[in-house]
Write an enzyme that holds these catalytic residues in place. Structure first.
Site, PDB file in Angstrom:
ATOM      1  N   HIS A 164       5.155  -3.477  -4.285  1.00  0.00           N
ATOM      2  CA  HIS A 164       4.545  -4.282  -3.204  1.00  0.00           C
ATOM      3  C   HIS A 164       3.573  -5.196  -3.631  1.00  0.00           C
ATOM      4  O   HIS A 164       3.146  -6.150  -3.110  1.00  0.00           O
ATOM      5  CB  HIS A 164       4.006  -3.631  -2.071  1.00  0.00           C
ATOM      6  CG  HIS A 164       5.016  -2.809  -1.335  1.00  0.00           C
ATOM      7  ND1 HIS A 164       5.620  -3.398  -0.065  1.00  0.00           N
ATOM      8  CD2 HIS A 164       5.688  -1.564  -1.715  1.00  0.00           C
ATOM      9  CE1 HIS A 164       6.479  -2.317   0.404  1.00  0.00           C
ATOM     10  NE2 HIS A 164       6.454  -1.239  -0.634  1.00  0.00           N
ATOM     11  N   ASP A 373      -1.221 -12.616  -5.386  1.00  0.00           N
ATOM     12  CA  ASP A 373      -0.820 -12.173  -4.178  1.00  0.00           C
ATOM     13  C   ASP A 373       0.750 -11.573  -4.435  1.00  0.00           C
ATOM     14  O   ASP A 373       1.549 -12.635  -4.788  1.00  0.00           O
ATOM     15  CB  ASP A 373      -1.057 -12.703  -2.706  1.00  0.00           C
ATOM     16  CG  ASP A 373      -1.400 -11.540  -1.768  1.00  0.00           C
ATOM     17  OD1 ASP A 373      -1.286 -10.494  -2.050  1.00  0.00           O
ATOM     18  OD2 ASP A 373      -2.353 -12.005  -0.811  1.00  0.00           O
TER      19      ASP A 373
END
Length: 480
Positions: A164, A373
Site C-alpha cells: 500500500h 505517498d
C-alpha cells in the site's frame, strides 16, 4: 483445524478490520471504517473467507470470532514485538526508506529478528487457515516475508501480495541490510501488486540487480521456476459511499455550522493528514505563513484548517514532528491571528467520516501535499465529496493519486515558492475552471473505485470472476 472449517479465501493484514469498543454491557467489536474492508467484505462473504490480523493491545489474542459475516482470526503481538517489529523495523526502518528516506531510516539487528518472528507467526496462521488450493492475499509492508514463508508450507496455495506504500528505487532499497530476504519474501507470491507502475518496475529491476533474475514485461521467473507477476493496481475509495455521506442533510447542516464558526471566510484551505513526516504538513504551514507575510492572503478572509490525526506517538520522529508543527501553528497565530480569530485552526484528533465529509464541503482549497505517498485517499475523498462540482484540489506530484487525478492543481511540495503560487492560483481559480476539473476527476473515480481495484487484483490472482463481480450497493456504507 479440520479441513471442513478451513477457508478458501484468506486475507492476511497487520490489523483486523475491527475496533474494540466498551458498552454498558461490556466490551464488544465494531467493524472499523476503511477502504480495504469495504472492498474485501463481499469477497469474504461470497467465499466464506477469513481475515487474519492483530486485534490491538498487548499479549494474548482473543479467540477467533465472526462479525458482519466475516471470520476473524486474531494474532497476538507482545510488548517487545510492538517495539521491535512494529515501531522498529516496520516504522523506523521500512517506512522512512520506502518513502524516499524523508527521515533517516534506522537499522537494528534485533528489530529484524522480531520482524522475522512475527511474519512467521502470521504465515503459520495462514497455513493453518487456508483450504486446499485456496487463495491468500497478504497486505502491506509489515508482512513482506509472509508470501515466501507460506509458499514453503503450502505450495498448493495461490498467494497475492499488495504493497500500500511506495516501493523505493534501487539506490535506496540496497541500503537494507536484509534486502535479499525482503525480495525473496515478496517473490513467494504469484502476484505482487503496487500502487504505481514505477514501483513495480523498481521491484522487477531489483530482482535482476540483486538476484540475477530475468524479468520480462510484468513477469519474472522466481528461483523456484514459478512465474511471478508484478504490476500496478492503484487503490481507490468507495466512491458511492463517500458521495452518499457528503449528500446527507446532516452533513450539510454540520458544514454550514462549521463555516459560521470559522467566521464565514472567503477562502478555507484544508489539510487532512495523519501526523507523519511524509505528509509535508510543516512545508504547507510555512507556505501559508509566507503568503500572509507577503500580503497575498489575509486573515480573516482566508483561514487554514489543519487536521493532524495522531499517529505512532511512541516513535521519536513523530514526537518531534508534533512539536515542530505545533510550534509553527503557534507562530502563525501569534503573528497573524486576532483574539478569537486564529489564522490556523489546528486539530490533533481523529474524526468520523461524517465530520470529515463536512470539512471537505467547506474546503474551497484542499491541500494534499505529501513529500511521498503511495496513493493518498484523502485527495480522492475530497473530489468525490464535491457534489456541486466546485472546489480546488492542490495535489503533490509525489502522491500516487496524482496519476489518477490529473486535473488537480499539481505541485512539487519541496519547492516552497511553487507551493505558494499554486495555493494562490487554486484559491483564485474561476468557478467554471473548478467545475471542469472536479467533474472530470469525479467521473474517473466513479469508474475506478475500491471495488474496481480489488476486482482487478483478484482476477489477476485467479479468483473466479463470480466472487469479484459484486455491486457497490451490496455493501454497507463505510468510510475510506
Amino acid at each position: 483445524m479440520p479441513e471442513s472449517s478451513k477457508s478458501p479465501f484468506v486475507v492476511v493484514a497487520n490489523r483486523l478490520p475491527v475496533d474494540r469498543i466498551t458498552t454498558a454491557d461490556g466490551q464488544t467489536w465494531r467493524r472499523s471504517p476503511g477502504g480495504l474492508v469495504t472492498a474485501l467484505h463481499p469477497v469474504l462473504q461470497a467465499e466464506a473467507g477469513c481475515w487474519i490480523g492483530w486485534a490491538g493491545g498487548e499479549g494474548e489474542a482473543p479467540a477467533p470470532f465472526s462479525l458482519d459475516n466475516m471470520q476473524l482470526s486474531p494474532v497476538p503481538l507482545y510488548a517487545d514485538e510492538l517495539r521491535n517489529y512494529y515501531e522498529g523495523f516496520s516504522n523506523a526502518t521500512l517506512w522512512p526508506l520506502y518513502h524516499d528516506a524523508v527521515e533517516q531510516p534506522a537499522f537494528h539487528r534485533h528489530w529484524w529478528k522480531s520482524y522475522e518472528e512475527v511474519n512467521r507467526r502470521f504465515a503459520d496462521r495462514a497455513a493453518e487457515t487456508a483450504a486446499p488450493d485456496g487463495v491468500v492475499w497478504v497486505q502491506d509492508y509489515q508482512l513482506q516475508l509472509v508470501p515466501a514463508m507460506l509458499r514453503k508450507m503450502r505450495p498448493d496455495l495461490r498467494i497475492g501480495f499488495f504493497l500500500h506504500i511506495p516501493f523505493p528505487p534501487a539506490e535506496l532499497f540496497v541500503q537494507l541490510p536484509k534486502r535479499l530476504d525482503i525480495l525473496r519474501g515478496l517473490l513467494g507470491a504469484d502476484v505482487v501488486g503496487f500502487q504505481s507502475p514505477g514501483a513495480a518496475q523498481n521491484f522487477l529491476r531489483l530482482t535482476r540487480q540483486l538476484l540475477g533474475l530475468k524479468p520480462r514485461g510484468h513477469l519474472v521467473e522466481a528461483e523456484d521456476g514459478r512465474q511471478v507477476r508484478a504490476e500496478a493496481y492503484p487503490i481507490s475509495i468507495d466512491t458511492v459511499s463517500v458521495e452518499r455521506v457528503a449528500g446527507s442533510p446532516a452533513v450539510h447542516s454540520h458544514a454550514e455550522r462549521l463555516r459560521k464558526e470559522l467566521g464565514n471566510p472567503k477562502t478555507v484551505i484544508l489539510g487532512v493528514d495523519r501526523l507523519d513526516y511524509t505528509k509535508g504538513i510543516e512545508q504547507r504551514l510555512k507556505a501559508f505563513r509566507e503568503l500572509l507575510a507577503d500580503g497575498e492572503m489575509s486573515v480573516p478572509d482566508t483561514v487554514m484548517v489543519q487536521v493532524a490525526t495522531p499517529s505512532r506517538e511512541r516513535v521519536e520522529h513523530y514526537k518531534a514532528l508534533r512539536r515542530t508543527v505545533e510550534r509553527e501553528v503557534g507562530r502563525i497565530n501569534g503573528d497573524y491571528g486576532r483574539l478569537g480569530v486564529p489564522a490556523v485552526h489546528y486539530l490533533h484528533q481523529s474524526y468520523s467520516r461524517e465530520e470529515l465529509a463536512a470539512l471537505y464541503l467547506i474546503a474551497d482549497v484542499m491541500a494534499v501535499t505529501p513529500f511521498r505517498d503511495g496513493m493518498n485517499l484523502v485527495a480522492k475523498e475530497y473530489v468525490a465529496s464535491r457534489l456541486s462540482n466546485d472546489g480546488a484540489l492542490v495535489l503533490s506530484e509525489f502522491a500516487g493519486a496524482a496519476a489518477d487525478l490529473k486535473q488537480a492543481f499539481q505541485v512539487n511540495p519541496h519547492d516552497l515558492d511553487a507551493l505558494k503560487s499554486v495555493l494562490l492560483t487554486a484559491a483564485a481559480s474561476p468557478v467554471e475552471e473548478q467545475r471542469r476539473r472536479i467533474k472530470s476527476m469525479r467521473r474517473y473515480l466513479r469508474g475506478h473505485d475500491v471495488k474496481h481495484w480489488a476486482r482487478g487484483f483478484l482476477t489477476a490472482l485467479g479468483v473466479p470472476e463470480t466472487a469479484t463481480a459484486y455491486d457497490s450497493d451490496n455493501t454497507p456504507e463505510t468510510s475510506t
